[in-house]
Motif scaffolding. Sequence first.
Motif, PDB file in Angstrom:
ATOM      1  N   GLY A 182       0.791  -1.225   0.000  1.00  0.00           N
ATOM      2  CA  GLY A 182       0.000   0.000   0.000  1.00  0.00           C
ATOM      3  C   GLY A 182       0.820   1.270   0.000  1.00  0.00           C
ATOM      4  O   GLY A 182       0.270   2.375  -0.037  1.00  0.00           O
ATOM      5  N   ARG A 183       2.141   1.141   0.055  1.00  0.00           N
ATOM      6  CA  ARG A 183       3.005   2.323   0.023  1.00  0.00           C
ATOM      7  C   ARG A 183       3.207   2.762  -1.430  1.00  0.00           C
ATOM      8  O   ARG A 183       3.174   1.951  -2.340  1.00  0.00           O
ATOM      9  CB  ARG A 183       4.349   2.038   0.688  1.00  0.00           C
ATOM     10  CG  ARG A 183       4.206   1.614   2.141  1.00  0.00           C
ATOM     11  CD  ARG A 183       5.572   1.397   2.776  1.00  0.00           C
ATOM     12  NE  ARG A 183       6.303   2.654   2.873  1.00  0.00           N
ATOM     13  CZ  ARG A 183       7.596   2.786   2.617  1.00  0.00           C
ATOM     14  NH1 ARG A 183       8.310   1.745   2.217  1.00  0.00           N
ATOM     15  NH2 ARG A 183       8.196   3.949   2.762  1.00  0.00           N
ATOM     16  N   ARG A 184       3.428   4.059  -1.624  1.00  0.00           N
ATOM     17  CA  ARG A 184       3.544   4.592  -2.974  1.00  0.00           C
ATOM     18  C   ARG A 184       4.806   5.438  -3.124  1.00  0.00           C
ATOM     19  O   ARG A 184       5.176   6.206  -2.241  1.00  0.00           O
ATOM     20  CB  ARG A 184       2.316   5.449  -3.321  1.00  0.00           C
ATOM     21  CG  ARG A 184       1.008   4.657  -3.326  1.00  0.00           C
ATOM     22  CD  ARG A 184       0.998   3.634  -4.457  1.00  0.00           C
ATOM     23  NE  ARG A 184      -0.235   2.859  -4.495  1.00  0.00           N
ATOM     24  CZ  ARG A 184      -0.383   1.636  -3.997  1.00  0.00           C
ATOM     25  NH1 ARG A 184       0.659   1.057  -3.380  1.00  0.00           N
ATOM     26  NH2 ARG A 184      -1.523   0.999  -4.092  1.00  0.00           N
ATOM     27  N   LEU A 185       5.454   5.272  -4.267  1.00  0.00           N
ATOM     28  CA  LEU A 185       6.646   6.045  -4.613  1.00  0.00           C
ATOM     29  C   LEU A 185       6.393   6.717  -5.953  1.00  0.00           C
ATOM     30  O   LEU A 185       6.119   6.048  -6.948  1.00  0.00           O
ATOM     31  CB  LEU A 185       7.871   5.125  -4.704  1.00  0.00           C
ATOM     32  CG  LEU A 185       9.174   5.776  -5.193  1.00  0.00           C
ATOM     33  CD1 LEU A 185       9.642   6.859  -4.225  1.00  0.00           C
ATOM     34  CD2 LEU A 185      10.267   4.715  -5.375  1.00  0.00           C
ATOM     35  N   TYR A 186       6.472   8.056  -5.959  1.00  0.00           N
ATOM     36  CA  TYR A 186       6.214   8.803  -7.185  1.00  0.00           C
ATOM     37  C   TYR A 186       7.452   9.609  -7.587  1.00  0.00           C
ATOM     38  O   TYR A 186       8.153  10.153  -6.737  1.00  0.00           O
ATOM     39  CB  TYR A 186       5.030   9.764  -7.002  1.00  0.00           C
ATOM     40  CG  TYR A 186       3.728   9.087  -6.680  1.00  0.00           C
ATOM     41  CD1 TYR A 186       3.013   8.401  -7.654  1.00  0.00           C
ATOM     42  CD2 TYR A 186       3.202   9.128  -5.389  1.00  0.00           C
ATOM     43  CE1 TYR A 186       1.812   7.774  -7.354  1.00  0.00           C
ATOM     44  CE2 TYR A 186       2.004   8.507  -5.080  1.00  0.00           C
ATOM     45  CZ  TYR A 186       1.310   7.826  -6.062  1.00  0.00           C
ATOM     46  OH  TYR A 186       0.128   7.209  -5.763  1.00  0.00           O
ATOM     47  N   VAL A 187       7.685   9.691  -8.886  1.00  0.00           N
ATOM     48  CA  VAL A 187       8.766  10.498  -9.439  1.00  0.00           C
ATOM     49  C   VAL A 187       8.178  11.311 -10.592  1.00  0.00           C
ATOM     50  O   VAL A 187       7.394  10.783 -11.389  1.00  0.00           O
ATOM     51  CB  VAL A 187       9.933   9.626  -9.950  1.00  0.00           C
ATOM     52  CG1 VAL A 187      10.961  10.475 -10.697  1.00  0.00           C
ATOM     53  CG2 VAL A 187      10.602   8.899  -8.791  1.00  0.00           C
TER      54      VAL A 187
END
Length: 273
Positions: free
Chosen positions: A68-73
């Motif tokens: 459920g964790r999110r990493l955005y670039v």
Amino acid sequence: MLSFLGPQYDNLAKELYTSQTNDQILKSRGLNGLFSDSLYDNTPLKVQIEKHITPRLLAEVANEHKKGRRLYVATTNLDAGELVIWGMGKIALGGRSDPVQHFQKVLRASAAVPGFFPPVYIKPQTGVQLRQAHVDGGVKEPLLYANFMGRSAANQKDLYIIVNGTTRRYNATIPVKPNLASIAQKTIVELMRELQSDTVFRHYSRAKNTGVKFHLTSIPDEIPVSDKSLDFNPERMMLLYNAGFVVGKKGPQEWNTKPPSVLRETGQLASKN
């Protein structure tokens, strides 16, 4: 990104941040740079990204995404003139013929300062042959926070913004030299500084209107501003790292809960400009 994966990557993050020199990041193209797509060749940076962004690392990012964790670039699509927000967890899960290469390209594009580094050409989706030129997302959005990121069922939601720079004026007490280079440099720096200030205030307003607690920190004012845009000096990087460590140990309760522009307007922050 290494922070996203947890403490097991702290030593690598410190090593990469504090030990890099210019020749490990870029190579000057000399006069040829004036007639090409960038002043510098960032092949050394590309090599480092390919070294550390491995199938194993993507598997770890994918596992965190499943939790459920999110990493955005973010990158800027120069062809369309639009900000593109990449879900790195989704990329890590697959869907491309070579997700590792795609992941690497997005990271490289996010660090491609226009004019200094060449754009990175990325296909918008699988099966499309058209390639689009992508550069640093900071061109459109120096600090990334989109509406969908604040949509959560959590009772308390917090926005933590880390400004990779100061929030004061750049060399405000030093007069601009009467030459094109000095005038152009100061003009560009001021444009970017104003964009950063406007973006911070916009995110603060968005957080306030959606019930998200706002927290902001930046490089301490006592650390001198570098007069070079691309200067990977290990001594200075260690100074910045140690300052960040001190701020981190104090915890977010020591961070600003309002942008500097609001604090100045309300008299809660003495202007240092």
